[in-house]
Design a protein around this motif. Structure first.
Motif, PDB file in Angstrom:
ATOM      1  N   GLU A  21       7.470  31.683   6.621  1.00 19.19           N
ATOM      2  CA  GLU A  21       8.656  31.556   5.777  1.00 19.19           C
ATOM      3  C   GLU A  21       9.949  31.588   6.591  1.00 19.19           C
ATOM      4  O   GLU A  21      11.037  31.633   6.025  1.00 19.19           O
ATOM      5  CB  GLU A  21       8.669  32.686   4.736  1.00 19.19           C
ATOM      6  CG  GLU A  21       7.488  32.634   3.766  1.00 19.19           C
ATOM      7  CD  GLU A  21       7.576  33.722   2.706  1.00 19.19           C
ATOM      8  OE1 GLU A  21       8.493  34.566   2.820  1.00 19.19           O
ATOM      9  OE2 GLU A  21       6.742  33.730   1.787  1.00 19.19           O
ATOM     10  N   ARG A  58       5.296  24.431   8.418  1.00 13.63           N
ATOM     11  CA  ARG A  58       5.525  24.032   7.025  1.00 13.63           C
ATOM     12  C   ARG A  58       6.749  23.136   6.933  1.00 13.63           C
ATOM     13  O   ARG A  58       7.709  23.284   7.686  1.00 13.63           O
ATOM     14  CB  ARG A  58       5.746  25.259   6.147  1.00 13.63           C
ATOM     15  CG  ARG A  58       4.564  26.214   6.089  1.00 13.63           C
ATOM     16  CD  ARG A  58       4.895  27.359   5.142  1.00 13.63           C
ATOM     17  NE  ARG A  58       3.855  28.385   5.143  1.00 13.63           N
ATOM     18  CZ  ARG A  58       3.893  29.483   4.402  1.00 13.63           C
ATOM     19  NH1 ARG A  58       4.943  29.707   3.598  1.00 13.63           N
ATOM     20  NH2 ARG A  58       2.915  30.369   4.445  1.00 13.63           N
ATOM     21  N   GLU A  92       2.643  26.524   1.038  1.00 11.48           N
ATOM     22  CA  GLU A  92       1.765  27.107   2.044  1.00 11.48           C
ATOM     23  C   GLU A  92       1.062  26.049   2.882  1.00 11.48           C
ATOM     24  O   GLU A  92       0.350  26.379   3.832  1.00 11.48           O
ATOM     25  CB  GLU A  92       0.723  28.006   1.375  1.00 11.48           C
ATOM     26  CG  GLU A  92       1.324  29.227   0.683  1.00 11.48           C
ATOM     27  CD  GLU A  92       0.263  30.148   0.125  1.00 11.48           C
ATOM     28  OE1 GLU A  92      -0.938  29.804   0.266  1.00 11.48           O
ATOM     29  OE2 GLU A  92       0.615  31.205  -0.430  1.00 11.48           O
ATOM     30  N   ARG A 115       9.687  25.891   2.515  1.00  5.63           N
ATOM     31  CA  ARG A 115       9.489  27.339   2.530  1.00  5.63           C
ATOM     32  C   ARG A 115       8.507  27.790   1.459  1.00  5.63           C
ATOM     33  O   ARG A 115       7.702  28.705   1.683  1.00  5.63           O
ATOM     34  CB  ARG A 115      10.839  28.043   2.323  1.00  5.63           C
ATOM     35  CG  ARG A 115      10.765  29.563   2.495  1.00  5.63           C
ATOM     36  CD  ARG A 115      11.968  30.237   1.832  1.00  5.63           C
ATOM     37  NE  ARG A 115      13.212  29.805   2.431  1.00  5.63           N
ATOM     38  CZ  ARG A 115      13.843  30.428   3.413  1.00  5.63           C
ATOM     39  NH1 ARG A 115      13.327  31.523   3.921  1.00  5.63           N
ATOM     40  NH2 ARG A 115      14.980  29.966   3.874  1.00  5.63           N
ATOM     41  N   ASP A 116       8.578  27.184   0.265  1.00  5.06           N
ATOM     42  CA  ASP A 116       7.767  27.643  -0.858  1.00  5.06           C
ATOM     43  C   ASP A 116       6.388  26.994  -0.906  1.00  5.06           C
ATOM     44  O   ASP A 116       5.658  27.151  -1.877  1.00  5.06           O
ATOM     45  CB  ASP A 116       8.498  27.381  -2.179  1.00  5.06           C
ATOM     46  CG  ASP A 116       8.904  25.922  -2.338  1.00  5.06           C
ATOM     47  OD1 ASP A 116       8.678  25.139  -1.381  1.00  5.06           O
ATOM     48  OD2 ASP A 116       9.448  25.559  -3.385  1.00  5.06           O
ATOM     49  N   TYR A 136       9.499  25.229   8.907  1.00  4.17           N
ATOM     50  CA  TYR A 136       9.317  26.654   8.639  1.00  4.17           C
ATOM     51  C   TYR A 136       8.063  27.159   9.350  1.00  4.17           C
ATOM     52  O   TYR A 136       6.989  26.563   9.245  1.00  4.17           O
ATOM     53  CB  TYR A 136       9.201  26.918   7.135  1.00  4.17           C
ATOM     54  CG  TYR A 136      10.462  26.562   6.385  1.00  4.17           C
ATOM     55  CD1 TYR A 136      11.444  27.519   6.153  1.00  4.17           C
ATOM     56  CD2 TYR A 136      10.675  25.257   5.923  1.00  4.17           C
ATOM     57  CE1 TYR A 136      12.616  27.188   5.483  1.00  4.17           C
ATOM     58  CE2 TYR A 136      11.838  24.920   5.251  1.00  4.17           C
ATOM     59  CZ  TYR A 136      12.805  25.890   5.045  1.00  4.17           C
ATOM     60  OH  TYR A 136      13.964  25.565   4.384  1.00  4.17           O
TER      61      TYR A 136
END
Length: 420
Positions: free
Chosen positions: A269, A225, A231, A228-229, A266
């Motif tokens: 997470e 990723r 998907e 972090r926020d 990432y």
């Protein structure tokens, strides 16, 4: 100047120290005796033939009896694993001095073997057919070694067959993780360095969960990723191509220059660093790491850590060349695994010999370069192994002095009197 007769006892003493340590580590007396004998013969005459070991020991009994004793004790199940643990604990101070633990998987080819237990089809790393994988009969070979600018220290070596051990739900991932667990017990701050073969989710998740520091060169298929926020996952190769490489790094090994860049990514997470390197002569690589520090420190550490991987390849070549590991001729599976550990112990023994003693042995055995000392190669362990072997082969027991010329004043009181 010291002679070979003076240096050989120093080498023999270090082998005796290891035997005494095993005696205090819950090894039985037969195990201590036979491991010490095999280690001594391996250092004296490098090779994996038990018949050769029997002859080099030159015991008072016949070589056949020595061969039977060594062969019988070499079949003890679990002996190699116990020796590996004991060796780690004995050398823990030396292990803690080195920051990086290099883990790599190679192969041992036995194309003509038919009766050796556990033979399976493995990839031949020394051959390729126009880019296609070449396989043959043999075993997988897992190695772990500590490394830094001062040199290497082998700490783990295991030959295994997944076809033979798979019935017990043993996997390659579990073996790699086992290496890190053993090293972690004696060196909690070690940084584990793996090639693309170590880019596996199970290994990554174990490292992250256990808080182990790592540097892993990633494969093209890996996705991570960017936020972090989010998907959404992006292919790591596409991220690497867009990463700016503004930091210049000079290889400690061959002086080659790299342009290096870094950015945050990432894994799920979990925040990690993606380090990208571009050779100025062409070619690009990318690494995932959880090492913390400034961006410059992280880039330098990653490049330094991965640069030590060359020593593992040299180690593989040396073991196959000097010790003849691929010439092993033992049928029983556990004996094969135990012999591999004995080879590792012999190699580790040579790397731990003090520098002052090494220089003397190299000089007396004529293994130093004939031109200048700066011609010593970056990987000097070929010379060291040959020098130790030469010293032990040439050393013979000194004949005792005749009784008539010995000093026999050990029961008398000697006073240093002088006239006043």
């Amino acid at each position: 100047m010291d002679s070979i007769q003076d240096l050989a006892p120093e080498v023999q003493k270090r082998i005796s120290d290891f035997e005494r340590f095993l005696g205090k580590s819950k090894f039985s007396r037969p195990e201590v005796k036979n491991v010490g004998s095999m280690l001594y013969s391996m250092v004296k005459s490098p090779g994996v033939y038990i018949t050769g070991m029997s002859r080099s020991l030159n015991e008072d009994i016949t070589p056949k009896k020595t061969w039977e004793r060594l062969n019988r004790n070499l079949r003890r199940e679990g002996l190699g694993a116990r020796l590996t643990g004991a060796n780690l604990y004995k050398n823990k101070n030396q292990i803690r001095k080195k920051r990086f633990c290099i883990i790599d998987i190679s192969d041992v080819q036995k194309p003509e073997a038919r009766r050796m237990e556990g033979l399976s089809r493995v990839r031949d790393g020394d051959k390729s057919d126009h880019g296609r994988v070449v396989t043959g009969n043999g075993y997988w070979w897992l190695n772990g070694m500590m490394a830094d600018e001062s040199g290497i220290l082998p700490v783990y070596s295991e030959i295994y067959s997944l076809d033979y051990e798979g019935k017990n739900h043993v996997s390659e991932n579990s073996k790699v993780i086992r290496v890190t667990e053993l090293v972690q017990e004696v060196h909690p701050d070690a940084v584990y360095v793996l090639d693309r073969g170590g880019d596996r989710s199970k290994i990554l998740e174990n490292f992250i969960a256990e808080g182990k520091q790592f540097v892993i060169r990633c494969q093209d298929q890996r996705s991570v990723r960017l936020h972090r926020d989010s998907e959404k996952e992006t292919n790591i190769k596409d991220i690497a191509k867009k990463t700016k490489t503004t930091h210049a790094y000079k290889s400690l090994r061959n002086g080659e220059w790299f342009d290096v860049g870094i950015r945050r990514v990432y894994y799920g997470e979990i925040p990690l660093w993606l380090v990208v390197s571009r050779r100025r002569r062409g070619g690009m690589s990318w690494y995932l790491t959880n090492i913390e520090g400034s961006r410059t420190e992280i880039m330098n550490t990653v490049m330094e850590a991965y640069g030590y991987r060359w020593s593992v390849e040299e180690y593989h070549r040396q073991i196959k060349q000097d010790y003849g590991l691929e010439k092993i001729r033992i049928r029983k599976y556990h004996a094969i695994k135990n012999m591999t550990v004995i080879v590792m112990l012999a190699s580790s023994f040579c790397t731990l010999i003090p520098e002052r003693l090494i220089i003397k042995m190299l000089a007396l055995s004529n293994r130093l370069p004939h031109k200048q000392l700066h011609d010593i190669p970056d990987y000097p362990y070929y010379m060291i192994t040959a020098a130790v072997s030469f010293v032990l082969e040439q050393a013979v027991k000194r004949r005792p002095k005749p009784l008539r010329i010995r000093k026999r004043n050990y029961l008398q009181l000697n006073l240093n009197l002088r006239e006043v």
